[in-house]
Motif scaffolding. Structure first.
Motif, mmCIF file in Angstrom:
data_model
loop_
_atom_site.group_PDB
_atom_site.id
_atom_site.type_symbol
_atom_site.label_atom_id
_atom_site.label_comp_id
_atom_site.label_asym_id
_atom_site.label_seq_id
_atom_site.Cartn_x
_atom_site.Cartn_y
_atom_site.Cartn_z
ATOM 1 N N PHE A 124 13.528 59.404 13.412
ATOM 2 C CA PHE A 124 13.619 60.911 13.719
ATOM 3 C C PHE A 124 12.446 61.427 13.671
ATOM 4 N N CYS A 143 9.819 54.114 1.533
ATOM 5 C CA CYS A 143 9.196 55.208 2.032
ATOM 6 C C CYS A 143 7.530 54.958 2.116
ATOM 7 N N PRO A 144 6.987 55.324 3.346
ATOM 8 C CA PRO A 144 5.408 55.138 3.398
ATOM 9 C C PRO A 144 4.715 56.189 2.832
ATOM 10 N N TRP A 189 14.217 63.334 -5.353
ATOM 11 C CA TRP A 189 13.526 62.632 -4.231
ATOM 12 C C TRP A 189 13.738 63.359 -3.061
ATOM 13 N N LYS A 202 10.500 64.945 -1.233
ATOM 14 C CA LYS A 202 10.350 64.787 0.258
ATOM 15 C C LYS A 202 10.167 65.804 1.166
ATOM 16 N N GLY A 236 6.866 65.653 3.254
ATOM 17 C CA GLY A 236 6.530 64.212 2.800
ATOM 18 C C GLY A 236 7.404 63.329 3.310
ATOM 19 N N CYS A 237 7.767 63.755 4.354
ATOM 20 C CA CYS A 237 8.925 62.660 5.235
ATOM 21 C C CYS A 237 8.277 62.734 6.757
ATOM 22 N N VAL A 238 8.024 61.677 7.224
ATOM 23 C CA VAL A 238 7.473 61.402 8.718
ATOM 24 C C VAL A 238 8.583 61.037 9.702
ATOM 25 N N GLY A 239 9.657 60.744 9.297
ATOM 26 C CA GLY A 239 10.922 60.562 10.076
ATOM 27 C C GLY A 239 10.943 59.111 10.477
ATOM 28 N N CYS A 240 10.483 58.206 9.926
ATOM 29 C CA CYS A 240 10.435 56.840 9.880
ATOM 30 C C CYS A 240 11.873 55.919 9.871
ATOM 31 N N GLY A 241 12.738 56.568 9.023
ATOM 32 C CA GLY A 241 14.022 56.058 8.996
ATOM 33 C C GLY A 241 14.387 55.212 7.929
ATOM 34 N N ARG A 242 13.154 54.546 7.210
ATOM 35 C CA ARG A 242 13.224 53.400 6.588
ATOM 36 C C ARG A 242 14.128 53.529 5.413
ATOM 37 N N CYS A 243 14.347 55.033 4.556
ATOM 38 C CA CYS A 243 15.108 55.090 3.759
ATOM 39 C C CYS A 243 16.337 54.919 4.014
ATOM 40 N N ILE A 253 19.325 60.787 4.839
ATOM 41 C CA ILE A 253 18.669 61.884 4.213
ATOM 42 C C ILE A 253 18.859 62.924 5.199
HETATM 43 S S1 SF4 Z 1 12.417 58.763 6.874
HETATM 44 FE FE1 SF4 Z 1 12.882 58.287 4.688
HETATM 45 S S2 SF4 Z 1 11.461 56.528 4.421
HETATM 46 FE FE2 SF4 Z 1 10.801 57.414 6.306
HETATM 47 S S3 SF4 Z 1 9.170 59.221 5.579
HETATM 48 FE FE3 SF4 Z 1 11.310 60.128 5.555
HETATM 49 S S4 SF4 Z 1 11.868 60.087 3.310
HETATM 50 FE FE4 SF4 Z 1 10.261 58.464 3.915
#
Ligand code: SF4
Ligand code: SF4
Ligand code: SF4
Ligand code: SF4
Lengths: 257, 389
Positions: B168, B276-277, B328, B332, B344-351, B361
């Motif tokens: 996202f 989370c990066p 958390w 973020k 603090g969130c870049v939307g990479c989706g890893r979490c 999230i």
């Molecule tokens: S999507 Fe999740 S893992 Fe990725 S930056 Fe946002 S909080 Fe961190």
């Protein structure tokens, strides 16, 4: 602690695997005997020195009437008592008998059940005496054992994590087997093995027992939901090495219907 | 740079020379590789190490690699761990101490950090690196070893041509196209009879590198093809997060009953923070040898999901899992903004992907949003008592 502290290793109902971890510290063992007097360690030597002991390592569960008495004596003779391994910390595999009728087990296993003197349950050392430290695992991890011994020698707090296996798993960069489809107990299991099983592409078997705040029901329900396991599989997963550890017991029981 | 070098095209057949040139310049070249059923980042020595023809399928709590129907080298999205594991290793020695009764000496870790070239940095992860820079390279809390690794690192960004279901970045305004912060950026173009990269230079270092690489000027059609790729990636995103007022939303949800609902599912396993990066928390551990004359201080990745994390004299502050998930998510998406001037969130989706029980999230943020819209669901204290199970 005195100039050269006295260490004793005691065996209760167990397979000796944890004691062998101590023998496995080949390189370190010589150095250890340089700073510690090994007062009792039958796997290594027949010589038994009398107590009191600065540190006692206790392997195995309390499974016989004799063991029930012996552990009281050992506690009295030991300044610090550390229970080591799944048997000593949670009753071990033999605690599976706590979920069944011990008479059936005895007659199924032994040709002459009349000679067997056993308690109805296999229990953790901490159910009988005060325990100062616990080292989990089936078997224990050699580095953790060394860490505890060294920390006690230097009078500092040992680094023994209580959090999940997942943290170690991620630190070492293993890609998660659970998310790739293999059931894994890591999220509810205490760290300390450096996430050994996932690093070999297997799910964690939970041999280090429950982590600090395990949520077995959530993990189990997710596995059922994703068709990774059935309730009967979950009963078995929670009842392997640490069946009698309260959190695993509760989770295992909840899937038994 | 004053005069940005115009975009060029590198043919697939010449792409190996990019990796070789970086290695020739003394970089440890790191890029995507296929290993144990996952695409991860590791050292690469040539284009043949890249996961040609492989992509991934991701959902909450699920990850699978899949064969693509083309030979894309970068046909994947976020893998489990980002570049953080190189710039900010999970375990690092800070210093060693040597001593006996006469003398005590502390020696900082003097090992020269590796000089990395990262090949295949997605836009979201590039932004994540910039966010960690704010944490580790500001004068007050600088981590000199992070700084050295970061300053030395050469970054080859790759603009995503597809999105995973967990991505996202568009909603977070970080991607899928990398606008800045790279030495070189690439968009992979695969057509019936052509396979090439549209390359944009972003720094003097990038320009020097490109002098060694065979390329041709990019035409308008090439640029259009590249733009279409990232637009497609953006269109594929099924998740989003409404950033508007999210800080106020979460701050005002402090005593919401929904935190307890999440805690029924959350394992407090810490996987979300580990992957989370941008998460940067660490703890230190001292180890000593048997002689007692040598000690090391280690820095290890830590997480706000452990009991110990909030331990102060007398016990842990965040005893409940609900308060840890709240920490958390609020950090973020909300308090990070006050702390570092950015989300603090870049939307990479890893979490989302790597949570063993698929806690999402974006979904949780929506629940709080919807509760605020409907006052009957609002979790002020009186309501909490009534709705809590
Ligand atoms: S999507 Fe999740 S893992 Fe990725 S930056 Fe946002 S909080 Fe961190
Ligand atoms: S493989 Fe198991 S232990 Fe490792 S992160 Fe995944 S769930 Fe946790
Ligand atoms: S979310 Fe938790 S682990 Fe991540 S940076 Fe914030 S406090 Fe640290
Ligand atoms: S949100 Fe998921 S990954 Fe994070 S601690 Fe909870 S269960 Fe683990």
């Amino acid at each position: 602690m005195s100039e050269k502290p006295k260490l004793a290793v005691w065996k209760f109902s167990s397979c000796d695997g944890c004691q062998l971890s101590l023998l496995d510290c080949e390189d370190e063992l010589l150095a250890i005997t340089g700073v510690i007097t090994v007062a009792n360690f039958v796997e290594a030597s027949r010589e038994v020195l009398p107590g009191p002991y600065d540190v006692s390592l206790v392997e195995g569960s309390v499974t016989t009437p004799h063991e029930k008495e012996l552990i009281q004596e050992i506690r009295k003779e030991s300044a610090i008592l550390i229970s080591i391994g799944a048997c000593a910390t949670a009753g071990g595999i033999q605690a599976l008998k706590n979920f069944a009728d011990v008479k059936d087990y005895v007659s199924a296993v032994y040709a002459h059940p009349e000679y067997i003197k056993t308690l109805a349950t296999a229990t953790a050392i901490s159910e009988h005496v005060k325990v100062d430290y616990e080292l989990r695992g089936c078997p224990i991890n050699k580095e953790q054992l060394l860490e505890v011994v060294i920390a006690l020698l230097q009078k500092r707090r040992p680094n023994i994590p209580l959090y999940s296996v997942c943290i170690e798993c991620k630190r070492r960069g293993t890609s998660c087997v659970m998310v790739k489809g293999t059931p894994c107990m890591g999220p509810v299991t205490q760290a300390g093995c450096n996430a050994l099983c996932p690093a070999h592409n297997r799910g964690c078997y939970g041999c280090f027992g429950p982590m600090e705040m395990p949520n077995g029901r959530s993990l189990g329900n997710w596995m059922i939901d994703k068709k990774m396991a059935e309730p009967k599989d979950l009963v078995r997963m929670f009842r392997t090495f640490n069946a009698d550890a309260p959190a695993f017991k509760e989770a295992g029981n909840s899937y038994e219907k | 740079m004053k005069d940005a070098m115009p975009a060029v095209c590198i043919d697939r057949a010449d792409f190996d020379s990019v990796i070789k040139a970086l290695a020739g310049d003394g970089y440890n070249v790191v890029g995507p590789v296929l290993r144990e059923g996952a695409i991860i980042y590791d050292e690469i020595s040539g284009v043949s190490d890249l996961p040609e023809g492989w992509g991934d399928e991701q959902e909450a709590g699920t990850y699978r690699t899949v064969k693509r129907n083309d030979k894309a080298l970068f046909g994947h999205n976020s893998g489990q761990q980002a570049w953080k594991k190189f710039l900010y290793p999970s375990r690092e020695r800070l210093w060693s101490a040597q001593g006996d009764n006469a003398e005590f000496k502390i020696e900082p870790n003097a090992e020269t950090p590796p000089k990395y070239a990262f090949v295949g940095v997605h836009a979201c992860d590039l932004r994540a690196i910039e966010i960690q820079d704010i944490v580790f390279m500001n004068p007050e809390t600088a981590d000199p070893r992070y700084g050295k690794r970061r300053e030395g690192a050469f970054i080859v960004a790759v603009n995503c041509a597809q999105s995973a279901k967990t991505c996202f970045c568009a909603a977070m305004g970080t991607g899928p196209r990398a606008e800045s912060g790279f030495d070189l950026s690439l968009t992979e173009i695969i057509e019936a009879n052509a396979h090439y990269f549209v390359a944009t230079v972003g720094s003097a270092r990038g320009e020097t590198l490109m002098q060694k690489i065979k390329s041709r000027p990019a035409t308008d059609a090439d640029l259009q093809a590249a733009a279409t790729r990232t637009e497609n990636a953006q269109k594929q995103q099924v998740r989003s997060l409404d950033r508007e007022g999210v800080k106020e939303l979460l701050f005002s949800s402090y005593s919401d009953a929904h935190w307890d609902k999440i805690a029924e599912r959350c394992l407090s396993c810490a996987n979300c923070t580990m992957v989370c990066p941008t998460c940067f928390c660490s703890k230190t551990e001292d180890t000593t040898d048997l002689s007692g004359n040598h000690a090391d201080r280690w820095r290890l990745w830590d997480s706000c999901f452990t009991v110990d994390f909030s331990y102060i004299h007398g016990g842990s502050i965040r005893k409940q899992v609900a308060s840890r998930y709240r920490q958390w998510m609020t950090h973020k998406l909300a308090s990070w903004i006050d702390q570092f001037g950015t989300s603090g969130c870049v939307g990479c989706g890893r979490c989302i992907t790597w949570c063993p029980v698929g806690i999402d999230i974006t979904e949780e943020a929506k629940v709080f949003r919807e509760e605020k819209m409907d006052p009957r669901l609002r979790g002020d204290d009186e309501v909490v008592k009534g709705t809590k199970q």
